[in-house]
Design an enzyme around this catalytic site. Structure first.
Site, PDB file in Angstrom:
ATOM      1  N   LEU A  73       0.861  -1.177   0.000  1.00 16.04           N
ATOM      2  CA  LEU A  73       0.000   0.000   0.000  1.00 16.04           C
ATOM      3  C   LEU A  73       0.900   1.230   0.000  1.00 16.04           C
ATOM      4  O   LEU A  73       1.983   1.213   0.591  1.00 16.04           O
ATOM      5  CB  LEU A  73      -0.905   0.024   1.242  1.00 16.04           C
ATOM      6  CG  LEU A  73      -1.979  -1.070   1.366  1.00 16.04           C
ATOM      7  CD1 LEU A  73      -2.697  -0.937   2.695  1.00 16.04           C
ATOM      8  CD2 LEU A  73      -2.975  -0.991   0.220  1.00 16.04           C
ATOM      9  N   ASP A  74       0.455   2.306  -0.646  1.00 15.47           N
ATOM     10  CA  ASP A  74       1.201   3.560  -0.584  1.00 15.47           C
ATOM     11  C   ASP A  74       1.405   3.965   0.874  1.00 15.47           C
ATOM     12  O   ASP A  74       0.577   3.645   1.738  1.00 15.47           O
ATOM     13  CB  ASP A  74       0.439   4.680  -1.299  1.00 15.47           C
ATOM     14  CG  ASP A  74       0.344   4.459  -2.791  1.00 15.47           C
ATOM     15  OD1 ASP A  74       1.116   3.638  -3.316  1.00 15.47           O
ATOM     16  OD2 ASP A  74      -0.502   5.117  -3.428  1.00 15.47           O
ATOM     17  N   GLN A  75       2.462   4.707   1.136  1.00 20.51           N
ATOM     18  CA  GLN A  75       2.755   5.149   2.493  1.00 20.51           C
ATOM     19  C   GLN A  75       1.565   5.894   3.111  1.00 20.51           C
ATOM     20  O   GLN A  75       1.245   5.702   4.281  1.00 20.51           O
ATOM     21  CB  GLN A  75       3.982   6.059   2.501  1.00 20.51           C
ATOM     22  CG  GLN A  75       4.357   6.565   3.899  1.00 20.51           C
ATOM     23  CD  GLN A  75       5.617   7.426   3.869  1.00 20.51           C
ATOM     24  OE1 GLN A  75       6.145   7.724   2.813  1.00 20.51           O
ATOM     25  NE2 GLN A  75       6.084   7.804   5.038  1.00 20.51           N
ATOM     26  N   THR A  96      -1.603   5.602   2.387  1.00 21.97           N
ATOM     27  CA  THR A  96      -2.843   4.819   2.402  1.00 21.97           C
ATOM     28  C   THR A  96      -2.861   3.910   3.616  1.00 21.97           C
ATOM     29  O   THR A  96      -1.848   3.295   3.965  1.00 21.97           O
ATOM     30  CB  THR A  96      -2.958   3.976   1.117  1.00 21.97           C
ATOM     31  OG1 THR A  96      -2.884   4.835  -0.018  1.00 21.97           O
ATOM     32  CG2 THR A  96      -4.267   3.209   1.083  1.00 21.97           C
ATOM     33  N   HIS A 129      -0.394   3.968  -7.722  1.00 18.79           N
ATOM     34  CA  HIS A 129      -1.217   5.182  -7.631  1.00 18.79           C
ATOM     35  C   HIS A 129      -2.470   5.104  -8.501  1.00 18.79           C
ATOM     36  O   HIS A 129      -3.034   6.142  -8.872  1.00 18.79           O
ATOM     37  CB  HIS A 129      -0.416   6.433  -8.004  1.00 18.79           C
ATOM     38  CG  HIS A 129       0.692   6.741  -7.053  1.00 18.79           C
ATOM     39  ND1 HIS A 129       1.532   7.830  -7.199  1.00 18.79           N
ATOM     40  CD2 HIS A 129       1.115   6.116  -5.931  1.00 18.79           C
ATOM     41  CE1 HIS A 129       2.419   7.856  -6.227  1.00 18.79           C
ATOM     42  NE2 HIS A 129       2.187   6.818  -5.445  1.00 18.79           N
TER      43      HIS A 129
END
Length: 543
Positions: free
Chosen positions: A382-384, A386, A488
């Site tokens: 997961l993105d940082q 998120t 993204h």
């Protein structure tokens, strides 16, 4: 200096003690006041209105002069109205657009080479020579195909005769003759085609020689140009762009380096004895077709072109947009275990925690789980920014069994039993209605990673289903179901003009910074790697 340094009323504002990080900031009120002055000035310049409406990055640098007066500098990225030296704005670090300068002379010479190449490629002689080769190749293929078809029919006839007991030597000689004749036929056509190609070769050699000269002169001109960009840093030292980028991974400056707002602003300040206090860049006009830019919104400096330059100019290694250590520690403490067994663990990741350790180190889901379990294997990320559910394998066997379920490509029709199912909840900074599917191909922005761009030619397919859940106070709560797993993807599909054109709240890359990115991995379902059981997990939405 008076022409570019504009006095600014600063009463009521506390002056910053140090210049903000150009890659991670909330614009200072003084920068916002300066930006309004820039916009007001541009509104008066009708000759640029069309170009500005199409989209342009602008920048301001609030600073003090040696008399302590407060003011600001303004800059535009690249060119405006075909020039880099408009009064009122800071000039280019190096203005290579002067009509009588070396750059324009070499550019004209390269353009002349391009024109000569085009003339040769479109000449009647070239077209005739190419057509002759193509015609002979087509005739060769047709005649050889017809002869091979005849040979096949003769082969089948001889086979039937031999089956009937006819074993005459003439049948063997016929076969041998036909094979030899095929070789002779190929040789005759090869000679004909080679003769036509020999007539074409001098023309192609001339074109290739011109292309080699064009490349040599273009590369030399680019190297010369970067050597003319002599950047000055906060210590008064000077270096060329070539030497600044030499230690980087790419080794050479990318095209357009040194022409963005931040380097131009700082260059002017350092060479004119001004003390920088606050810097900001903002977008005016329509969003580019591939990127996500919103009118009037502030953005960090680009990383590919500007990061090495600004790190050297500000004498700060590792300028980044990471969190302070104390905040990162508190975020790490928010990681919770949702499920665990002998081969996997499902965690609820807080916003702000990396999935895997980045280049600058720091805690991550991976490092925290290694401290608890020893070896772990990250199946997906997961993105940082998120938050939400993440599954991590504890054994190699589990990792290899789980990984195919998380492949990023579109789920094949009728093959849902092989795939993971994810549902994200998001809050959008605007009003969206209904439901549907977004399909926009994505690829990395090579000059500004980790940003992504929409690229219908070279991008990878990215598909997202969405359903609006509620609208209140000008915000939209929405469910997002990704059918692919691109970097993204959800953020771009929400923010881009060809998607929902409504960024997620707190998206500092594609929208506006806020307390957090309101994107949460709320549901995760997959097949257990060992038992085959369908596992389903949910996580409450924290916003």
């Amino acid at each position: 200096m008076e022409e570019a340094f504009h006095l600014l009323e600063g009463s009521g504002y506390e002056l910053p003690a140090n210049l903000n990080n150009p890659f991670s900031y909330t614009p200072h009120p003084l920068c916002m006041a300066a930006a309004r002055r820039v916009c007001a000035y541009l509104d008066e310049q009708s000759e640029w209105s069309e170009e500005l409406a199409a989209g342009k990055m602008l920048g301001v640098l609030v600073c003090q002069d040696d008399c302590g007066r407060l003011g600001f500098l303004a800059a535009y990225s690249g060119q405006l109205g075909g020039r880099e030296d408009w009064p009122w704005f800071v000039p280019a670090v190096f203005d290579y657009l002067q009509p009588t300068g070396y750059f324009k002379g070499e550019e004209a010479a390269i353009s002349a080479i391009n024109h000569r190449i085009e003339q040769l490629e479109q000449s009647a002689e070239m077209k005739s020579a190419k057509a002759a080769v193509q015609q002979l190749q087509q005739q060769e293929q047709e005649e050889l195909a017809a002869y091979k078809q005849m040979m096949q029919a003769a082969r089948e006839r001889r086979h039937l005769l031999r089956q009937a007991g006819d074993d005459r030597e003439e049948l063997t000689r016929e076969s041998q003759f036909q094979k030899a004749e095929l070789r002779r036929l190929k040789a005759r056509w090869s000679d004909k085609v080679e003769e036509a190609e020999r007539r074409l070769m001098p023309l192609e050699d001339s074109i290739n020689a011109l292309k080699e000269e064009r490349k040599r002169r273009s590369d030399a001109l680019q190297r010369w140009l970067f050597d003319q960009f002599l950047m000055q840093n906060v210590k008064g030292e000077r270096r060329t762009l070539t030497s600044i980028f030499a230690p980087t991974a790419q080794g050479v400056p990318p095209s357009g380096a040194g022409e963005c707002c931040a380097p131009k602003l700082l260059q002017y300040a350092f060479t004119h004895g001004l003390r920088p206090l606050a810097i900001a860049e903002f977008w005016q006009g329509r969003s580019p077709r591939m990127e996500v830019r919103h009118h009037g919104q502030y953005y960090p400096a680009c990383r590919g072109k500007c990061k090495p330059i600004l790190e050297w100019m500000l004498d700060q290694d590792g300028l980044a947009d990471g969190q302070p250590q104390t905040e990162a520690q508190s975020v790490a403490e928010g990681l919770s275990i949702v499920y665990e067994d002998s081969c996997l663990v499902v965690v609820n990741k807080p916003a702000g925690l990396l999935s895997v350790r980045g280049k600058t180190g720091g805690e991550s889901v991976e490092s925290l789980l290694r401290a608890r379990y020893g070896r772990v294997f990250m199946v997906h990320r997961l993105d940082q920014d998120t938050s939400g559910l993440l599954v991590v394998a504890l054994t190699v066997e589990a990792y290899h069994a789980l990984q195919p379920q998380f492949m990023p490509d579109v789920e094949p029709a009728g093959n849902g039993h092989c795939r993971v199912s994810k549902k994200y909840m998001a809050l959008l900074e605007g009003v969206v209605h209904g439901h549907g599917t977004i399909s926009l191909p994505l690829r990395p922005d090579l000059t500004d990673r980790p940003r992504q761009v929409v690229d219908h030619t070279h991008g990878k397919e990215a598909v997202t289903d969405y359903e609006v859940l509620s609208v209140a106070d000008g915000l939209t709560r929405i469910a997002l179901i990704p059918r692919t797993g691109r970097t993204h993807q959800l953020r771009m599909h929400c923010a881009h003009a060809e998607g929902l054109a409504t960024p997620i709240v707190g998206d500092r890359l594609y929208g506006k910074p806020a307390q957090r990115l309101c994107l949460h991995a709320a549901e995760l379902a997959f097949y257990h790697p060992m038992t085959g059981e369908r596992m389903h997990f949910t996580s409450p939405v924290p916003f």
